[in-house]
Design an enzyme around this catalytic site. Structure first.
Site, PDB file in Angstrom:
ATOM      1  CG  ASP A 150      -1.827   3.935  -2.173  1.00 10.59           C
ATOM      2  OD1 ASP A 150      -3.052   3.877  -2.028  1.00 10.59           O
ATOM      3  OD2 ASP A 150      -1.266   3.975  -3.291  1.00 10.59           O
ATOM      4  CG  ASP A 202       2.369   8.496  -0.681  1.00 10.10           C
ATOM      5  OD1 ASP A 202       2.166   8.357  -1.900  1.00 10.10           O
ATOM      6  OD2 ASP A 202       2.410   7.536   0.123  1.00 10.10           O
TER       7      ASP A 202
END
Ligand code: BG6
Ligand code: MG
Length: 216
Positions: A10, A8
């Site tokens: 952020d 992922d």
């Protein structure tokens, strides 16, 4: 046997989760919503811009048309993009660059799987762009996490079966998405205590042994 790690963006690779929070908090204040908290923000992690907006709007009785919602989402994104102006590689979280190098040196493919439509810009600004074999993000998806689409597209771009992929996530929606896609899930940061995850860790730094454990 693990052949790929899908990160992922952020809150896993970079600290931009804090910038998302600041921009949403400012938008909430402009709407007269006080007390938009980190707990509210935790529910925005991993989900799309529009789904994140709904978390803010839950805190007011005011009703908004679809057009108004689009304008609000755009306004938040403008604030967020402005805050990315000074973004550079100092925003990359501890241990990330070394861990990616370790994976690649050991023949494990790397990818990004993020809801954010700002993914390409962020990867460029933080010098991470050339460190991944594939990028899948909000620009190429129709469905938001917890739907597995973003990760399945990443695996497909890599040419690796979902069952041979590990996802590293800091959001509950992302952990759920990884499991729904038939992948292993490592929860870090805010998602550390997620029960659906196969493994939990405080951060990406120190996951070396974990990858060995998955039986490369
Ligand atoms: C995710 C964030 O990575 O991207 C969410 O965790 C955010 O909080 C989502 O809403 C969409 O990002 P963007 O940059 O397309 O608005
Ligand atoms: Mg995240």
């Amino acid at each position: 046997m693990i052949k790929a790690v899908i990160f992922d963006l952020d809150g896993v690779l970079v600290t931009t989760d804090e910038l998302h929070f600041s921009a949403w908090k400012r938008l909430a204040e402009e709407l007269g919503i006080i007390g938009f908290t980190k707990a509210d923000n935790a529910r925005q992690r991993g989900v799309s811009r529009m789904a994140s907006l709904e978390v803010v709007l839950e805190k007011t009785d005011r009703k908004f048309s679809d057009e108004e919602k689009n304008e609000l989402a755009e306004k938040k994104n403008d604030m967020y993009v402005k805050s990315l102006k000074s973004l550079n590689k100092s925003a990359v979280l501890d241990g990330v660059v070394d861990f990616i190098a370790y994976l690649r040196n050991n023949g494990i493919k790397t990818a990004v799987g993020s809801a954010s439509k700002n993914t390409p810009v962020i990867l460029e600004k933080t010098d991470l762009a050339d460190k991944f074999d594939a990028v899948s993000c909000g620009l190429n998806t129709q469905k938001s996490k917890p739907d597995p689409e973003v990760f399945l597209i990443a695996a497909d771009k890599l040419g690796i079966a979902p069952s041979e992929c590990v996802v590293i996530e800091d959001s509950d929606a992302g952990i759920e998405a990884a499991k729904a896609g038939g992948m292993y899930a490592i929860a870090v940061g805010e998602a550390e205590h997620n029960k659906m995850a196969d493994i939990s860790a405080a951060s990406v730094d120190g996951l070396y042994k974990t990858i060995e454990m998955f039986g490369r």
